[in-house]
Design a protein around this motif. Structure first.
Motif, PDB file in Angstrom:
ATOM      1  N   ASP A 186     -68.004  83.970  27.593  1.00  0.00           N
ATOM      2  CA  ASP A 186     -67.414  84.401  26.323  1.00  0.00           C
ATOM      3  C   ASP A 186     -68.009  83.767  25.071  1.00  0.00           C
ATOM      4  O   ASP A 186     -67.487  83.958  23.977  1.00  0.00           O
ATOM      5  CB  ASP A 186     -65.888  84.203  26.306  1.00  0.00           C
ATOM      6  CG  ASP A 186     -65.222  85.075  27.353  1.00  0.00           C
ATOM      7  OD1 ASP A 186     -65.751  86.167  27.618  1.00  0.00           O
ATOM      8  OD2 ASP A 186     -64.192  84.654  27.918  1.00  0.00           O
TER       9      ASP A 186
ATOM     10  N   VAL B 172     -57.600  85.661  29.234  1.00  0.00           N
ATOM     11  CA  VAL B 172     -58.850  86.407  29.391  1.00  0.00           C
ATOM     12  C   VAL B 172     -58.616  87.907  29.467  1.00  0.00           C
ATOM     13  O   VAL B 172     -59.544  88.688  29.287  1.00  0.00           O
ATOM     14  CB  VAL B 172     -59.663  85.951  30.630  1.00  0.00           C
ATOM     15  CG1 VAL B 172     -60.266  84.582  30.395  1.00  0.00           C
ATOM     16  CG2 VAL B 172     -58.830  85.968  31.894  1.00  0.00           C
ATOM     17  N   GLN B 173     -57.373  88.309  29.713  1.00  0.00           N
ATOM     18  CA  GLN B 173     -57.108  89.744  29.791  1.00  0.00           C
ATOM     19  C   GLN B 173     -55.610  89.997  29.594  1.00  0.00           C
ATOM     20  O   GLN B 173     -54.784  89.202  30.041  1.00  0.00           O
ATOM     21  CB  GLN B 173     -57.529  90.265  31.169  1.00  0.00           C
ATOM     22  CG  GLN B 173     -57.531  91.778  31.279  1.00  0.00           C
ATOM     23  CD  GLN B 173     -56.980  92.246  32.606  1.00  0.00           C
ATOM     24  OE1 GLN B 173     -57.089  91.536  33.604  1.00  0.00           O
ATOM     25  NE2 GLN B 173     -56.380  93.419  32.623  1.00  0.00           N
TER      26      GLN B 173
ATOM     27  N   ASP C  72     -52.668  93.172  29.698  1.00  0.00           N
ATOM     28  CA  ASP C  72     -52.289  94.568  29.920  1.00  0.00           C
ATOM     29  C   ASP C  72     -50.837  94.734  29.468  1.00  0.00           C
ATOM     30  O   ASP C  72     -50.012  93.847  29.705  1.00  0.00           O
ATOM     31  CB  ASP C  72     -52.436  94.910  31.411  1.00  0.00           C
ATOM     32  CG  ASP C  72     -52.310  96.403  31.663  1.00  0.00           C
ATOM     33  OD1 ASP C  72     -52.345  97.178  30.688  1.00  0.00           O
ATOM     34  OD2 ASP C  72     -52.165  96.793  32.837  1.00  0.00           O
TER      35      ASP C  72
ATOM     36  N   LEU D 185     -60.212  87.847  21.881  1.00  0.00           N
ATOM     37  CA  LEU D 185     -60.762  88.513  23.064  1.00  0.00           C
ATOM     38  C   LEU D 185     -61.524  89.763  22.647  1.00  0.00           C
ATOM     39  O   LEU D 185     -61.253  90.346  21.604  1.00  0.00           O
ATOM     40  CB  LEU D 185     -59.623  88.933  24.008  1.00  0.00           C
ATOM     41  CG  LEU D 185     -58.910  87.828  24.783  1.00  0.00           C
ATOM     42  CD1 LEU D 185     -57.754  88.425  25.574  1.00  0.00           C
ATOM     43  CD2 LEU D 185     -59.869  87.116  25.715  1.00  0.00           C
ATOM     44  N   GLU D 186     -62.459  90.143  23.488  1.00  0.00           N
ATOM     45  CA  GLU D 186     -63.128  91.420  23.283  1.00  0.00           C
ATOM     46  C   GLU D 186     -62.064  92.515  23.448  1.00  0.00           C
ATOM     47  O   GLU D 186     -61.148  92.381  24.264  1.00  0.00           O
ATOM     48  CB  GLU D 186     -64.212  91.637  24.348  1.00  0.00           C
ATOM     49  CG  GLU D 186     -65.285  90.563  24.387  1.00  0.00           C
ATOM     50  CD  GLU D 186     -66.317  90.736  23.291  1.00  0.00           C
ATOM     51  OE1 GLU D 186     -66.701  91.882  23.045  1.00  0.00           O
ATOM     52  OE2 GLU D 186     -66.713  89.723  22.681  1.00  0.00           O
TER      53      GLU D 186
ATOM     54  N   ASP E 114     -62.113  95.304  24.945  1.00  0.00           N
ATOM     55  CA  ASP E 114     -61.946  95.916  26.264  1.00  0.00           C
ATOM     56  C   ASP E 114     -61.191  95.019  27.241  1.00  0.00           C
ATOM     57  O   ASP E 114     -60.991  95.379  28.393  1.00  0.00           O
ATOM     58  CB  ASP E 114     -63.287  96.369  26.844  1.00  0.00           C
ATOM     59  CG  ASP E 114     -64.218  95.211  27.156  1.00  0.00           C
ATOM     60  OD1 ASP E 114     -63.823  94.040  26.929  1.00  0.00           O
ATOM     61  OD2 ASP E 114     -65.348  95.476  27.617  1.00  0.00           O
ATOM     62  N   ARG E 115     -60.734  93.865  26.774  1.00  0.00           N
ATOM     63  CA  ARG E 115     -59.897  93.018  27.625  1.00  0.00           C
ATOM     64  C   ARG E 115     -58.418  93.172  27.284  1.00  0.00           C
ATOM     65  O   ARG E 115     -57.575  92.432  27.766  1.00  0.00           O
ATOM     66  CB  ARG E 115     -60.319  91.555  27.487  1.00  0.00           C
ATOM     67  CG  ARG E 115     -61.669  91.314  28.139  1.00  0.00           C
ATOM     68  CD  ARG E 115     -62.132  89.905  27.890  1.00  0.00           C
ATOM     69  NE  ARG E 115     -63.405  89.676  28.528  1.00  0.00           N
ATOM     70  CZ  ARG E 115     -63.574  88.893  29.610  1.00  0.00           C
ATOM     71  NH1 ARG E 115     -62.549  88.282  30.157  1.00  0.00           N
ATOM     72  NH2 ARG E 115     -64.761  88.736  30.125  1.00  0.00           N
TER      73      ARG E 115
END
Ligand code: MG
Length: 402
Positions: A42, A335-336, A338, A365-366, A368-369
């Motif tokens: 990252d 890190v992700q 949802d 975070l990016e 797409d995460r």
């Protein structure tokens, strides 16, 4: 050791086109062309290299030679990482030209110049300090090196072996290389082939200067190929531990008139808003609870009590920031993420992308995460009747090296 003033030069000016082709469509960080801007856990590779030197007290300033395209981003990175005395110059056509550009901008109060390849992120800091200890009146330079382990053959153009080189005489030169400023400047002035040199010690050797090697056994690779990058990634995970944790969060708020409706920090135009002690941002609250869950730190109510006046009408971003800080102090980062938003009206359609962008910004975070899913309850239950909204979040957290 008495005080020693060193200017650090990082050579990061190359374009790395060969490497880029090998990445098969993986995009480097914000369209910077060089391998130095591809992410390693990252952060761009170069940032790891730069950060490694920040704790070495003898380094009075750092000058990085970078491609033009990277210049606008360096300011942001410098602020993010709180670098002190880091400046940058335009890279040259060759490595030696990049070093020369930086040398010209360096502070001449530093009698010593430390040169580092931008593509060597695993700086063996203790060995660098040893370089400083070995630099004295009798030497013009000290460089890090590895003993050569393989058997090396000298081969004729016919393909026949001429002889086996005694490997006890060989070392592989690495960086950093610590060189005396006056000698390096003289080498650039006097050597007509100076801009072709592949390292600083070669320039010094050509002048008959004294350069010592400090051999060591740390892993200090120069990241050159895609395979190197993959190995580096695996090595970092090994070092930092690949432990991952999950946290689950859920939050429901009543919908009432006379309140605003915030979701993920974005104000959604609607006739009703979420009733709550703070701003009632159920999505943020679910994310906060998920983070707290992953780090085993209780729930949002324990941290921001609805009995406490100081949290009244508080924007949830502030709470998220505080919780991320706590997680980071414990060695964890998300890190992700949802999420699910259960809301009958209004339809969130276009707002989802703004919510996603906003959460990506706050969580660093990016995009797409982060996932934002909006659903209705098909008219069933309190959500379906428009009396409330409910948000759920699942967050994965990774241990970061402290
Ligand atoms: Mg809540």
């Amino acid at each position: 050791m008495q005080s020693m003033r060193v200017s650090l030069i990082i050579a990061a000016g190359g374009s790395g086109s060969r490497f880029q082709k090998g990445m098969n469509g993986h995009k480097p960080f914000r369209a910077c062309p060089s391998k130095l801007f591809y992410s390693l856990q990252d952060e761009p590779l170069l940032i790891h290299t730069l950060n490694a030197f920040q704790k070495i007290s003898q380094i009075a300033e750092t000058i990085v030679a970078i491609p033009q395209e990277a210049e606008p981003h360096m300011r942001a990175w410098a602020a993010k990482h709180k670098w002190k005395n880091v400046r940058w110059v335009r890279g040259g056509k060759t490595r030696a030209e990049s070093v020369l550009n930086a040398l010209k901008k360096s502070d001449d109060r530093s009698p010593w110049i430390l040169v580092q390849d931008g593509a060597r992120p695993f700086v063996p800091v203790e060995k660098v300090k040893e370089l400083f200890r070995q630099a004295n009146g009798k030497t013009d330079g000290v460089i890090l090196a590895h003993r050569v382990v393989p058997t090396i053959k000298q081969v004729a153009s016919s393909g026949e072996i001429e002889k086996t080189i005694d490997r006890r005489l060989l070392v592989e030169a690495e960086t950093p290389q610590l060189v005396r400023r006056s000698v390096l400047e003289k080498a650039y002035e006097e050597n007509p082939n100076a801009l072709e040199a592949t390292d600083e010690s070669a320039l010094l050797e050509a002048m008959g200067a004294k350069v010592k090697v400090l051999t060591h056994e740390e892993w200090n690779p120069k990241i050159t190929t895609v395979k190197d990058m993959q190995l580096a990634q695996a090595y970092m995970e090994l070092k930092s531990g690949s432990e991952t944790r999950m946290g689950l969060g859920k939050d429901t708020h009543r919908l009432v008139t006379g309140r605003k409706l915030y979701l993920g920090g974005i104000l959604i135009p609607f006739e009703k808003g979420a009733l709550g002690h703070s701003d009632g941002d159920a999505l943020m609250h679910a994310v906060i609870d998920a983070i707290l869950g992953a780090i085993g730190a209780g729930d949002i109510g324990e941290h921001f009590s609805d009995q406490d006046r100081k949290f009244k009408n508080m924007r949830s971003e502030k709470m998220l920031k505080a919780v991320l800080k706590e997680a980071s102090e414990k060695g964890w980062k998300p890190v992700q993420v949802d999420t699910v938003i259960l809301l009958e009206k209004p339809r969130l359609g276009n707002y989802k992308k703004w919510i996603r962008l906003n959460l990506a910004k706050f969580l660093n975070l990016e995009e797409d995460r982060i996932s934002i899913k909006a659903k209705t309850a098909e008219g069933l239950g309190p959500e379906g009747e428009g009396l409330s909204l409910t948000c759920e979040a699942l967050v994965s957290m990774k241990r970061v090296s402290l």
